[in-house]
Design an enzyme around this catalytic site. Structure first.
Site, PDB file in Angstrom:
ATOM      1  N   TYR A  33      -6.892  -4.860  14.425  1.00  0.00           N
ATOM      2  CA  TYR A  33      -6.741  -5.359  13.065  1.00  0.00           C
ATOM      3  C   TYR A  33      -5.970  -4.369  12.204  1.00  0.00           C
ATOM      4  CZ  TYR A  33     -10.302  -2.132  11.188  1.00  0.00           C
ATOM      5  OH  TYR A  33     -10.986  -1.010  10.802  1.00  0.00           O
ATOM      6  N   LYS A 148      -6.785   0.849  16.523  1.00  0.00           N
ATOM      7  CA  LYS A 148      -7.515   0.176  15.443  1.00  0.00           C
ATOM      8  C   LYS A 148      -8.128  -1.121  15.958  1.00  0.00           C
ATOM      9  CE  LYS A 148      -7.086  -0.481  10.425  1.00  0.00           C
ATOM     10  NZ  LYS A 148      -8.293   0.254  10.086  1.00  0.00           N
ATOM     11  N   GLU A 181     -13.425  12.154  10.953  1.00  0.00           N
ATOM     12  CA  GLU A 181     -12.963  11.320   9.830  1.00  0.00           C
ATOM     13  C   GLU A 181     -14.157  10.564   9.290  1.00  0.00           C
ATOM     14  OE1 GLU A 181     -10.426   8.016  11.103  1.00  0.00           O
ATOM     15  OE2 GLU A 181     -11.344   8.089  13.072  1.00  0.00           O
ATOM     16  N   LEU A 206      -8.340   7.805  13.663  1.00  0.00           N
ATOM     17  CA  LEU A 206      -7.330   6.803  13.370  1.00  0.00           C
ATOM     18  C   LEU A 206      -6.267   7.450  12.477  1.00  0.00           C
ATOM     19  CD1 LEU A 206      -6.623   3.696  13.557  1.00  0.00           C
ATOM     20  CD2 LEU A 206      -7.361   3.649  11.171  1.00  0.00           C
TER      21      LEU A 206
HETATM   22  N1  PDD Z   1     -10.168   1.377   7.390  1.00  0.00           N
HETATM   23  N2  PDD Z   1     -10.243   5.876   9.653  1.00  0.00           N
HETATM   24  C1  PDD Z   1     -10.881   4.742   9.976  1.00  0.00           C
HETATM   25  C2  PDD Z   1     -11.910   4.786  11.059  1.00  0.00           C
HETATM   26  C3  PDD Z   1     -10.562   3.541   9.311  1.00  0.00           C
HETATM   27  O1  PDD Z   1     -11.178   2.402   9.646  1.00  0.00           O
HETATM   28  C4  PDD Z   1      -9.575   3.563   8.283  1.00  0.00           C
HETATM   29  C5  PDD Z   1      -9.197   2.316   7.544  1.00  0.00           C
HETATM   30  C6  PDD Z   1      -8.959   4.781   7.969  1.00  0.00           C
HETATM   31  C7  PDD Z   1      -7.886   4.874   6.914  1.00  0.00           C
HETATM   32  O2  PDD Z   1      -6.729   4.216   7.343  1.00  0.00           O
HETATM   33  P1  PDD Z   1      -5.707   3.552   6.298  1.00  0.00           P
HETATM   34  O3  PDD Z   1      -5.263   4.648   5.395  1.00  0.00           O
HETATM   35  O4  PDD Z   1      -4.605   3.028   7.160  1.00  0.00           O
HETATM   36  O5  PDD Z   1      -6.458   2.466   5.568  1.00  0.00           O
HETATM   37  C8  PDD Z   1      -9.307   5.915   8.678  1.00  0.00           C
HETATM   38  C9  PDD Z   1      -9.847   0.080   6.843  1.00  0.00           C
HETATM   39  C10 PDD Z   1      -9.386   0.142   5.434  1.00  0.00           C
HETATM   40  C11 PDD Z   1     -11.025  -0.862   7.069  1.00  0.00           C
HETATM   41  O6  PDD Z   1     -11.530  -0.842   8.196  1.00  0.00           O
HETATM   42  O7  PDD Z   1     -11.396  -1.610   6.169  1.00  0.00           O
END
Ligand code: PDD
Length: 289
Positions: A33, A148, A181, A206
């Site tokens: 996703y 992801k 993270e 991620l």
């Molecule tokens: N989450 N790390 C994890 C495990 C994440 O699921 C996300 C993003 C990030 C930050 O990635 P980005 O800057 O591309 O949003 C880091 C999304 C927003 C979610 O699962 O809703």
């Protein structure tokens, strides 16, 4: 206004949209996703998100459900049909498809694309500067969180633990006590020496798109930065801390477990980074019309 979802080729009323009970995303978490911010009708960092989607699909050997150009059109149509103007988010998910339950890849399934979109309240800059609390929790995810995937149960459990502790996020610790993270965000500190530090984008985190854009902005502004792991102990002693994600942008972390960070509000570098990021997203992206 009724929300519209996109499911495998059709635009449907959100409440009535659904997928097959034998969708492999539902049975095996066999899918990937993206969450993309929509600001002023534009998709923020669209190309970077599609590049990461491509990588996730590649890693799981799932085919693109349609051409990239077609996907861009559907994303725009979703923004239009859901009337997302000021701030919102677009969720898109691709699973390996529908097939009688069997662990091995099906020979004939077609990938299934689902999209939802929602309007969000305007980003609250003051709240981002007031900051949030995080707790620490063990990183119990599989060993490829760089992909992801929708396989998020360890993230869900750790986030729930944060919520039940009155915190916004959990920072996940590997077996050596290093912060990888957050459950849905990347983790950053500013060290006592003034270095900006975040975990390298290896296989244990991620590679957040917000992280990528913020690293570029920090570099352009001459900030000293290091991509390396940092321990929970180091984080608790840090001058500043913050997290980043598509919907959180840059949020100051002012408490980690029982330790107050800095003077309990966003530090000066966190504020500057938030300002640069805000200016960047306000001007970035292609038009959706
Ligand atoms: N989450 N790390 C994890 C495990 C994440 O699921 C996300 C993003 C990030 C930050 O990635 P980005 O800057 O591309 O949003 C880091 C999304 C927003 C979610 O699962 O809703």
């Amino acid at each position: 206004m009724s929300r519209i979802a996109y499911v495998d080729g059709r635009y449907l009323p959100h409440r009535r949209a659904g997928v097959s009970v034998e969708d492999r995303g539902y049975q095996f978490a066999d899918g990937v996703y993206e969450v993309i911010a929509v600001l002023g009708g534009r998709l923020v960092d669209e190309d970077l998100h599609l590049e990461r989607l491509n990588r996730s699909l590649d890693e799981l050997r799932i085919r693109w459900p349609m051409s990239r150009a077609a996907l861009r059109l559907v994303m725009r149509e979703m923004i239009r049909r859901n009337r997302i103007r000021a701030f919102g988010s677009l969720y898109l998910q691709v699973t390996r498809g529908v097939s009688p339950r069997n662990h091995a890849f099906p020979t004939s399934a077609e990938p299934v694309l689902v999209m939802t979109a929602r309007t969000l309240p305007p980003f609250d800059l003051e709240a981002a500067k007031r900051g949030i609390s995080v707790i620490s929790a063990p990183d119990e995810r599989w060993r490829r969180p760089d992909i992801k995937t929708v396989s998020l149960i360890p993230n869900v459990l750790a986030k729930q633990r944060a919520v039940e502790s009155g915190a916004f996020e959990s920072w996940l610790l590997d077996v050596d006590g290093m912060v990888t993270e957050g459950t849905a965000s990347n983790a950053w500190i500013v060290t006592e020496g003034g270095d900006l530090v975040t975990h390298a984008a290896d296989r244990s985190i991620l590679a957040g798109i917000t992280r990528t854009s913020l690293l570029r902005l920090a570099r352009e502004h001459g900030v000293r930065l290091v991509e390396r792991p940092f321990s929970l102990v180091e984080a608790k002693r840090a001058r500043e801390a913050f997290l980043t994600s598509t919907t959180s942008w840059v949020k100051a972390v002012v408490r980690i477990d029982d330790a107050t960070i800095g003077n309990g509000a966003a530090g000066p570098l966190t504020r500057r980074l938030l300002d640069w990021y805000t200016a960047y997203v306000a001007g970035d992206g292609e038009t959706s019309r």
